[in-house]
Every structure is written in C-alpha cells, then in structure tokens.
Motif scaffolding. Structure first.
Motif, PDB file in Angstrom:
ATOM      1  N   TYR A   1       0.813  -1.212   0.000  1.00  0.00           N
ATOM      2  CA  TYR A   1       0.000   0.000   0.000  1.00  0.00           C
ATOM      3  C   TYR A   1       0.848   1.264   0.000  1.00  0.00           C
ATOM      4  O   TYR A   1       0.426   2.308  -0.521  1.00  0.00           O
ATOM      5  N   ASP A   2       2.050   1.213   0.565  1.00  0.00           N
ATOM      6  CA  ASP A   2       2.954   2.361   0.459  1.00  0.00           C
ATOM      7  C   ASP A   2       3.379   2.578  -0.992  1.00  0.00           C
ATOM      8  O   ASP A   2       3.403   3.709  -1.490  1.00  0.00           O
ATOM      9  N   LEU A   3       3.699   1.488  -1.685  1.00  0.00           N
ATOM     10  CA  LEU A   3       4.124   1.595  -3.081  1.00  0.00           C
ATOM     11  C   LEU A   3       2.985   2.044  -4.001  1.00  0.00           C
ATOM     12  O   LEU A   3       3.206   2.763  -4.976  1.00  0.00           O
ATOM     13  N   GLU A   4       1.762   1.602  -3.681  1.00  0.00           N
ATOM     14  CA  GLU A   4       0.618   1.871  -4.536  1.00  0.00           C
ATOM     15  C   GLU A   4      -0.308   2.940  -3.950  1.00  0.00           C
ATOM     16  O   GLU A   4      -1.489   3.010  -4.301  1.00  0.00           O
TER      17      GLU A   4
ATOM     18  N   ILE B   1      -3.886 -13.191  -2.341  1.00  0.00           N
ATOM     19  CA  ILE B   1      -4.100 -12.744  -3.713  1.00  0.00           C
ATOM     20  C   ILE B   1      -2.890 -11.952  -4.193  1.00  0.00           C
ATOM     21  O   ILE B   1      -2.518 -10.937  -3.578  1.00  0.00           O
ATOM     22  N   PRO B   2      -2.251 -12.385  -5.254  1.00  0.00           N
ATOM     23  CA  PRO B   2      -1.081 -11.650  -5.770  1.00  0.00           C
ATOM     24  C   PRO B   2      -1.497 -10.335  -6.416  1.00  0.00           C
ATOM     25  O   PRO B   2      -2.450 -10.283  -7.188  1.00  0.00           O
ATOM     26  N   ARG B   3      -0.785  -9.271  -6.054  1.00  0.00           N
ATOM     27  CA  ARG B   3      -1.028  -7.956  -6.648  1.00  0.00           C
ATOM     28  C   ARG B   3       0.301  -7.365  -7.093  1.00  0.00           C
ATOM     29  O   ARG B   3       1.263  -7.334  -6.333  1.00  0.00           O
TER      30      ARG B   3
ATOM     31  N   LYS C   1       7.192  -2.311  -8.419  1.00  0.00           N
ATOM     32  CA  LYS C   1       8.483  -2.990  -8.396  1.00  0.00           C
ATOM     33  C   LYS C   1       8.380  -4.501  -8.519  1.00  0.00           C
ATOM     34  O   LYS C   1       9.160  -5.139  -9.207  1.00  0.00           O
ATOM     35  N   GLU C   2       7.423  -5.103  -7.821  1.00  0.00           N
ATOM     36  CA  GLU C   2       7.311  -6.550  -7.844  1.00  0.00           C
ATOM     37  C   GLU C   2       5.906  -6.968  -7.440  1.00  0.00           C
ATOM     38  O   GLU C   2       5.048  -6.121  -7.195  1.00  0.00           O
TER      39      GLU C   2
END
Length: 253
Positions: free
Chosen positions: A11-14, A191-193, A197-198
């Motif tokens: 959530y920090d990245l997005e 669930i993959p999100r 970056k990754e």
C-alpha cells in the motif's frame, strides 16, 4: 509478521493509485452518516481502522450540527499522508482529524476505556490473520466503545462472482492445505497484486455470516445487522449476489 509487512509495503508503493480510485461513496458511508446523525451529542468521536482514503470524512462534512473528532489508523504511511494533505485542502471546520500510522492491534490497546462513539472497519478486518487476534481486537473494540454505540464493519464475501474471479488462488490454497504445506484454512487466501516494483501477496480471510455472528457474541457484542451487500452495495440475504458482508454490532450489555 510477514503478512502485515507485505500489506504495508504494497500500500505504500501503490498509495497514489489506491487513494484516488476509492473516492466513490458506498452504502457503508451512508450507514455511517445515518448513525452519526442519531447521536445526541455535540461532539462525536469516531475511530476508523484501515482507512485507505478519507471518503467518510468528506461525507460526514454534511453534518453541520455536530463537531466530529475522527481518528484514522492505517499501516500505510504514504496513504495517510495523501489523506491528510487532501483533508487539509478541504478546510472542514466542524471535523478534527488525526492520522496515525500503526498496526491496528497495537494501536487498539492505547485508547482509554469508552473513548469512541463509533468504530469503523471497511475491508480491513479481513486482513487479520488469526482467530486469536480477531477476538483480541473485538474485545478491545468493546472496551474502548461507549455504551449503546456501534462497530460498523464490511469484509469480502464468498459468491459465485468471487469464486470465478479467484478460482486459481482458491485452488492453490486448497492444494497447499491438502498437502499440509499451508497453515490456513480454505477461507484464507493470498491474492497476488503487482506493484511498481514486484508482486506482493495480500492476505484475506473470507468470513461467513455465521462466523461473524459467533465472533461478535464471543466478544460481548449484540448483533444489530448482519447481511450481504451486492455489487450495487444494496443489502441482500442471497450469498450468490454477495460482494461484501455488512456487520453492525452494539455495545449495550
């Protein structure tokens, strides 16, 4: 705990994406507005855990006859910074907001007994990974909530739509459980999100209505409303139409 750390990093990245794609007011926002309007106090104290974005504060600005003290707790520092910045731009005079970056299970031990009139958990309680921690949280909700007031909570629900969308993830979890390589049950999914970056896995526990009812009663609450919400965010008794579950519980015993 790796589950929560992954959520925080994701959530920090997005943060920009999730802050500005969650502006739509949904049925739980209208429910919150209705409950706040009922409170016969000049100052209303609200705690939201796992806020994500400040849509509730925006809709609460429609209440002009009360002062609102709103505390937001979230793992993501970046989401909170965006929310704080946007909120200050609005200059809503009757609302005082405090933004706190913390794990909800750590924060919930800090308020004094009977500190809040309403507690709100919108699609956040579902990220709590163990039964022990869920009961711990609910019992502390009871402790810090004023008598005769409520917790409003929504979580993801199983439905035909959900199973179709996440069938691969569900089957993967089932196979891991079958071969004793996964410690969660079938209602626990990751669930993959993809982030910038990754790929990170976000953990969810998919509650049944019966499970939510039992958890509430174990934590001394009285259930006042428990139902499904369909994709139009309307209340429903049909699981096949479900998108989320809605739980409203009272502290009145």
């Amino acid at each position: 705990m790796a589950i929560k750390k992954d959520l925080q990093i994701f959530y920090d990245l997005e943060a920009d994406k999730y802050a500005y794609t969650r502006k739509k007011h949904r049925s739980e926002a209208e429910l919150l507005l209705e409950e706040v309007s009922k409170i016969e106090k000049k100052t209303v104290k609200i705690l939201e855990l796992g806020c994500g974005w400040w849509r509730f504060l925006e809709i609460l600005s429609n209440i002009k006859d009360k002062k609102i003290q709103y505390v937001w707790v979230d793992l993501s520092k970046n989401l909170l910074e965006i929310a704080n910045k946007d909120f200050k731009k609005k200059k809503i005079e009757n609302i005082k907001a405090e933004f706190i970056c913390d794990d909800m299970s750590d924060y919930i031990q800090k308020p004094k007994q009977e500190s809040f009139d309403l507690i709100v958990c919108i699609a956040s309680f579902q990220h709590i990974p163990t039964l022990k921690e869920r009961i711990f949280l609910l019992k502390n909700f009871y402790r810090i909530l004023n008598y005769d007031w409520k917790v409003i909570m929504t979580n993801w629900s199983f439905s035909l739509r959900f199973i179709k969308k996440y069938l691969k993830v569900i089957m993967d979890g089932f196979l891991k459980q079958l071969f004793r390589h996964w410690k969660f049950n079938i209602k626990d999914i990751e669930i993959p999100r993809k982030s910038k970056k990754e790929t990170y896995k976000r953990y969810y526990h998919i509650f049944t209505l019966k499970e939510l009812n039992n958890l509430s009663r174990l934590s001394w609450f009285v259930v006042s409303e428990l139902c499904y919400l369909n994709k139009q965010w309307k209340r429903s008794t049909e699981i096949k139409e479900a998108k989320n579950t809605l739980l409203v519980i009272n502290k009145n015993i």
